[in-house]
Each structure stands twice: as structure tokens, then as C-alpha cells.
Design a protein around this motif. Structure first.
Motif, mmCIF file in Angstrom:
data_model
loop_
_atom_site.group_PDB
_atom_site.id
_atom_site.type_symbol
_atom_site.label_atom_id
_atom_site.label_comp_id
_atom_site.label_asym_id
_atom_site.label_seq_id
_atom_site.Cartn_x
_atom_site.Cartn_y
_atom_site.Cartn_z
ATOM 1 N N GLY A 1 -5.550 25.502 -84.764
ATOM 2 C CA GLY A 1 -6.801 25.477 -84.006
ATOM 3 C C GLY A 1 -7.716 24.334 -84.371
ATOM 4 N N TRP A 2 -7.219 23.351 -85.106
ATOM 5 C CA TRP A 2 -8.091 22.250 -85.493
ATOM 6 C C TRP A 2 -7.895 21.087 -84.533
ATOM 7 C CZ3 TRP A 2 -11.777 21.938 -89.178
ATOM 8 C CH2 TRP A 2 -12.312 20.668 -89.431
ATOM 9 N N GLU A 3 -9.008 20.606 -83.972
ATOM 10 C CA GLU A 3 -8.921 19.359 -83.215
ATOM 11 C C GLU A 3 -9.742 18.320 -83.947
ATOM 12 O OE1 GLU A 3 -8.958 21.620 -79.031
ATOM 13 O OE2 GLU A 3 -10.012 19.692 -79.135
ATOM 14 N N VAL A 4 -9.228 17.104 -83.936
ATOM 15 C CA VAL A 4 -9.904 16.044 -84.685
ATOM 16 C C VAL A 4 -11.312 15.823 -84.130
ATOM 17 C CG1 VAL A 4 -9.868 13.591 -85.146
ATOM 18 C CG2 VAL A 4 -7.788 14.899 -85.321
ATOM 19 N N GLY A 5 -12.302 15.804 -84.969
ATOM 20 C CA GLY A 5 -13.677 15.567 -84.539
ATOM 21 C C GLY A 5 -14.423 16.824 -84.153
ATOM 22 N N THR A 6 -13.812 17.978 -84.312
ATOM 23 C CA THR A 6 -14.497 19.234 -84.015
ATOM 24 C C THR A 6 -14.333 20.147 -85.210
ATOM 25 O OG1 THR A 6 -12.549 20.298 -83.123
ATOM 26 C CG2 THR A 6 -13.866 19.020 -81.604
ATOM 27 N N TYR A 7 -15.043 21.258 -85.182
ATOM 28 C CA TYR A 7 -14.897 22.228 -86.251
ATOM 29 C C TYR A 7 -14.103 23.393 -85.696
ATOM 30 C CZ TYR A 7 -16.015 25.539 -89.898
ATOM 31 O OH TYR A 7 -15.924 26.455 -90.897
ATOM 32 N N HIS A 8 -12.824 23.470 -86.004
ATOM 33 C CA HIS A 8 -11.947 24.495 -85.450
ATOM 34 C C HIS A 8 -12.065 24.574 -83.937
ATOM 35 C CE1 HIS A 8 -10.438 26.138 -89.172
ATOM 36 N NE2 HIS A 8 -11.666 26.146 -89.657
ATOM 37 N N GLY A 9 -12.089 23.420 -83.276
ATOM 38 C CA GLY A 9 -12.177 23.394 -81.822
ATOM 39 C C GLY A 9 -13.593 23.474 -81.282
ATOM 40 N N GLU A 10 -14.561 23.783 -82.126
ATOM 41 C CA GLU A 10 -15.940 23.929 -81.649
ATOM 42 C C GLU A 10 -16.645 22.588 -81.779
ATOM 43 O OE1 GLU A 10 -17.851 26.960 -83.864
ATOM 44 O OE2 GLU A 10 -19.816 26.079 -83.514
ATOM 45 N N ARG A 11 -17.393 22.194 -80.743
ATOM 46 C CA ARG A 11 -18.074 20.896 -80.774
ATOM 47 C C ARG A 11 -19.174 20.905 -81.825
ATOM 48 N NH1 ARG A 11 -20.292 18.854 -75.319
ATOM 49 N NH2 ARG A 11 -21.068 17.290 -76.744
ATOM 50 N N ILE A 12 -19.393 19.757 -82.419
ATOM 51 C CA ILE A 12 -20.407 19.703 -83.479
ATOM 52 C C ILE A 12 -21.797 19.573 -82.895
ATOM 53 C CG2 ILE A 12 -21.195 18.373 -85.447
ATOM 54 C CD1 ILE A 12 -18.352 17.721 -86.027
ATOM 55 N N TYR A 13 -21.973 18.654 -81.953
ATOM 56 C CA TYR A 13 -23.267 18.521 -81.274
ATOM 57 C C TYR A 13 -23.136 19.151 -79.910
ATOM 58 C CZ TYR A 13 -24.290 15.162 -84.905
ATOM 59 O OH TYR A 13 -24.493 14.558 -86.092
ATOM 60 N N LYS A 14 -23.790 20.306 -79.703
ATOM 61 C CA LYS A 14 -23.489 21.096 -78.512
ATOM 62 C C LYS A 14 -24.290 20.682 -77.299
ATOM 63 C CE LYS A 14 -22.319 24.987 -81.450
ATOM 64 N NZ LYS A 14 -22.093 24.139 -82.564
ATOM 65 N N THR A 15 -25.470 20.099 -77.498
ATOM 66 C CA THR A 15 -26.304 19.811 -76.332
ATOM 67 C C THR A 15 -26.337 18.338 -76.008
ATOM 68 O OG1 THR A 15 -28.172 19.719 -77.825
ATOM 69 C CG2 THR A 15 -27.793 21.789 -76.681
ATOM 70 N N ILE A 16 -25.566 17.515 -76.695
ATOM 71 C CA ILE A 16 -25.593 16.064 -76.500
ATOM 72 C C ILE A 16 -24.319 15.658 -75.791
ATOM 73 C CG2 ILE A 16 -25.411 13.918 -77.792
ATOM 74 C CD1 ILE A 16 -27.362 15.008 -79.724
ATOM 75 N N PRO A 17 -24.400 14.768 -74.785
ATOM 76 C CA PRO A 17 -23.171 14.369 -74.087
ATOM 77 C C PRO A 17 -22.184 13.716 -75.046
ATOM 78 C CG PRO A 17 -25.017 12.975 -73.448
ATOM 79 C CD PRO A 17 -25.596 14.114 -74.213
ATOM 80 N N SER A 18 -20.899 13.916 -74.766
ATOM 81 C CA SER A 18 -19.897 13.544 -75.758
ATOM 82 C C SER A 18 -19.683 12.042 -75.855
ATOM 83 C CB SER A 18 -18.566 14.217 -75.451
ATOM 84 O OG SER A 18 -18.186 13.913 -74.126
ATOM 85 N N GLU A 19 -20.232 11.243 -74.902
ATOM 86 C CA GLU A 19 -20.022 9.796 -75.013
ATOM 87 C C GLU A 19 -20.996 9.172 -75.980
ATOM 88 O OE1 GLU A 19 -19.831 11.848 -71.662
ATOM 89 O OE2 GLU A 19 -21.538 10.492 -71.597
ATOM 90 N N ARG A 20 -22.001 9.943 -76.392
ATOM 91 C CA ARG A 20 -23.049 9.344 -77.208
ATOM 92 C C ARG A 20 -22.542 9.121 -78.626
ATOM 93 N NH1 ARG A 20 -28.972 11.041 -77.794
ATOM 94 N NH2 ARG A 20 -29.375 9.995 -79.748
ATOM 95 N N PHE A 21 -22.890 7.974 -79.191
ATOM 96 C CA PHE A 21 -22.431 7.612 -80.531
ATOM 97 C C PHE A 21 -23.431 8.172 -81.532
ATOM 98 C CE2 PHE A 21 -19.747 4.778 -82.998
ATOM 99 C CZ PHE A 21 -20.468 4.602 -84.144
ATOM 100 N N MET A 22 -23.023 9.184 -82.275
ATOM 101 C CA MET A 22 -23.942 9.775 -83.243
ATOM 102 C C MET A 22 -23.638 9.223 -84.617
ATOM 103 S SD MET A 22 -25.866 11.728 -81.502
ATOM 104 C CE MET A 22 -26.703 12.582 -82.795
ATOM 105 N N ARG A 23 -24.646 8.605 -85.229
ATOM 106 C CA ARG A 23 -24.458 8.155 -86.607
ATOM 107 C C ARG A 23 -24.847 9.276 -87.539
ATOM 108 N NH1 ARG A 23 -24.330 2.517 -87.709
ATOM 109 N NH2 ARG A 23 -24.905 1.316 -85.911
ATOM 110 N N SER A 24 -24.257 9.290 -88.707
ATOM 111 C CA SER A 24 -24.618 10.347 -89.645
ATOM 112 C C SER A 24 -25.868 9.987 -90.423
ATOM 113 C CB SER A 24 -23.466 10.605 -90.600
ATOM 114 O OG SER A 24 -23.056 9.389 -91.140
ATOM 115 N N SER A 25 -26.224 8.696 -90.489
ATOM 116 C CA SER A 25 -27.434 8.339 -91.225
ATOM 117 C C SER A 25 -28.344 7.542 -90.307
ATOM 118 C CB SER A 25 -27.095 7.527 -92.460
ATOM 119 O OG SER A 25 -26.541 6.313 -92.069
ATOM 120 N N ASN A 26 -29.576 7.354 -90.703
ATOM 121 C CA ASN A 26 -30.543 6.689 -89.845
ATOM 122 C C ASN A 26 -30.511 5.195 -90.143
ATOM 123 O OD1 ASN A 26 -32.631 6.062 -88.195
ATOM 124 N ND2 ASN A 26 -34.207 6.606 -89.674
ATOM 125 N N GLN A 27 -29.754 4.445 -89.343
ATOM 126 C CA GLN A 27 -29.672 2.993 -89.580
ATOM 127 C C GLN A 27 -30.132 2.272 -88.348
ATOM 128 O OE1 GLN A 27 -25.833 1.850 -90.842
ATOM 129 N NE2 GLN A 27 -26.288 2.226 -92.993
#
Lengths: 128, 173
Positions: A102-128
Motif C-alpha cells: 500500500g505504499w506509493e512513492v511520495g504519499t503516506y500509505h497512499g494518502e496524500r500529504i498536502y490534501k488541499t493543495i493542487p498536486s502540481e505545486r512544488f512544495m519545499r520543506s523549508s522556507n527558501q
């Protein structure tokens, strides 16, 4: 025995008179002059401090200018390397979690990490 | 985040001839380099700030690197000795590579660059000033946040079962 023993007697005519009047210290400046001197030295020091601090600020600005002039170059290199590293991380994650159910790369057990943001958006983990 | 379908640029797109020059040389060349490559630098920083996405600013980044490489090639052809002496002076004079200890070498280097490349060293605070940049690339549209009257329901969470370590509300379970 001597005829007369020697004694510690005062000299002939007695001692000289002792001067016991007060001799105060010689003062070169009075109070007003001292304050004025303080003011003058402070003013001179203030002027020198102002000049030196302006120079220090100018040098700081020059250093900062030198750093900022080169910054786009370094950021461009860093972004490219960052994108390469993301690809390497993604491949490594795929390899590591290949056997997990049930693991898909880039998700948590198939569940999206950012649920309300469109998936094309590039999310950085830090504020740069 | 970065799923399999997330479009990332390939290795070939990202591999470009990089600058192979160390920090003292960069510090020595900073002012003239910044003045020469000003347009490319400004474009790149504007793109980076507006798009917030490094994938969209790859071309501008490559333009920046190419411009800097050209500048260093020109220096190498004409002013190499003065430049390397200045860089060496900056490196060995102080901990922070401060400019104030190397004014003599800086004068020689400035004169050389002015004669050969025709570049004047900009003002000491030139790169600290904010720049107003306009570019041909259209500004990305930011959708304003919409606050509907009734909030949209969140998508269904996947079926997970009970929490593994219990919940915080121990006493009211």
C-alpha cells in the motif's frame, strides 16, 4: 667612668618652630573648567566615533554588496543540484519501500500529504 | 509531494557547465560580475521570487551561469595576473575576506579591467539597493483565496482503524 654621661639633649637654642599650618594641594583647574574639559573631550570623541562608525557601516555595506552580487549564481547552482537530489531521493524511496504494502512513492500509505493543495505545486520543506 | 507522476526535469536538462571557481575569486570578481550579468541575475531572481518553483526558472538559471562563465573567460584572457593577485590578497588578508585590507591590489585590478574590458566598478552600495525589474515573462496569476459560505467537506480519510497508541482523551474514552 666618663666625667659626665652623654645624653640626648635638644640642641642649643631649642628646636626650630614646627610649621603646622595646612598646605592644601595646588589645584590647576576649578570645577567649571573641569566640566568644560569633559565636554570638549566628549565632543571630540563623539566626532571621531561618528566618523569611524560611518566608515564601518560603509565597509559592511560593501561586503554585503559583494555577497549579494554573487548570490543569483550560487542560487542557480543550488537549485539545479536540489532538483537532481530530489530525483535521487525519489528513486531511493521507491527502492526502499518496494516491498511495503500500500505504499506509493511520495504519499503516506497512499494518502496524500498536502490534501488541499493542487498536486502540481512544488512544495519545499523549508522556507527558501 | 514528489510522487512518481510529479514532473521533475531529467539529469540531462540539469547538467550544465558549472563555474569551477572558489570563494576568494568570486569575492574578487563580485562587483564587476554583478554589473556585467545584471539583467540575467535580475530576471532569475524575479522568476524565483514570483514562481516559487525551481523547475520553472531553469532557463534563467542557465543564462546566469553562462553569463558568469563568459565573464570569467574574458578576465582569464586579459587580466588574469591582476585578478589572481587580488583574489590571493583577499584570501590571505583577513578571516572574512574583507575588502578594506586590499585597496592597493584592488586599484591595480580595477585599472586593468577598466582598460581592457571597459567596465567600471559600481558604487559600494549598488547591490544592496532594491531593484525594480520588469520582464517579458508574464506574471503568474495568484488566485485569491475563496472562502465559501459553507466550508467544503474534506476528502474522506482512508480507513485506518483505531489509533495505535490510544488517544489523548484518556479519561473520557
Amino acid at each position: 667612668m666618663a666625667a659626665t654621661p652623654t645624653q640626648d639633649l635638644p640642641p642649643k637654642g631649642g628646636y626650630a618652630p614646627v610649621n603646622f599650618t595646612r598646605i592644601p594641594a595646588r589645584s590647576y583647574f576649578n570645577g567649571y573648567q573641569l566640566f568644560a574639559g569633559f565636554g570638549v573631550v566628549s565632543a571630540v570623541a563623539c566626532y571621531m566615533y561618528y566618523k569611524t562608525y560611518s566608515l564601518v557601516r560603509r565597509e559592511d555595506i560593501e561586503m554585503r554588496s559583494g555577497r549579494l552580487a554573487v548570490e543569483p549564481l550560487l542560487l542557480a547552482e543550488r537549485d539545479r543540484e536540489f532538483l537532481k537530489q530530489i530525483r535521487r531521493n525519489r528513486d531511493e524511496e521507491a527502492r526502499l519501500m518496494a516491498n511495503v504494502e500500500g505504499w506509493e512513492v511520495g504519499t503516506y500509505h497512499g494518502e496524500r500529504i498536502y490534501k488541499t493543495i493542487p498536486s502540481e505545486r512544488f512544495m519545499r520543506s523549508s522556507n527558501q | 509531494m514528489f510522487t512518481k507522476d510529479f514532473p521533475l526535469p531529467t539529469e540531462e536538462e540539469l547538467t550544465v557547465q558549472e563555474i569551477n571557481v572558489s570563494t576568494p575569486s568570486l569575492r574578487a570578481a563580485a562587483f564587476h560580475l554583478g554589473k556585467t550579468c545584471e539583467e540575467q541575475n535580475n530576471e532569475y531572481m524575479l522568476c524565483r521570487k514570483e514562481e516559487k518553483d525551481p523547475r520553472k526558472c531553469l532557463d534563467e538559471g542557465k543564462a546566469v551561469t553562462a553569463c558568469s562563465l563568459n565573464f570569467f573567460r574574458k578576465i582569464k584572457k586579459s587580466c588574469l595576473e591582476e585578478f589572481s593577485q587580488y583574489a590571493n590578497c583577499l584570501d590571505k588578508s583577513s578571516r572574512d575576506m574583507e575588502y578594506k585590507y586590499c585597496r592597493n591590489t584592488q586599484a591595480i585590478y580595477d585599472k586593468c579591467v577598466l582598460d581592457n574590458l571597459g567596465l567600471e566598478r559600481p558604487d559600494f552600495g549598488y547591490f544592496c539597493e532594491p531593484k525594480i525589474v520588469d520582464s517579458k515573462r508574464p506574471k503568474p496569476i495568484e488566485e485569491p483565496l475563496s472562502f465559501p459560505d459553507a466550508p467544503e467537506p474534506l476528502p474522506e480519510l482512508p480507513v485506518g482503524g483505531e489509533a495505535r497508541y490510544g488517544s489523548r482523551k484518556f479519561w473520557f474514552q
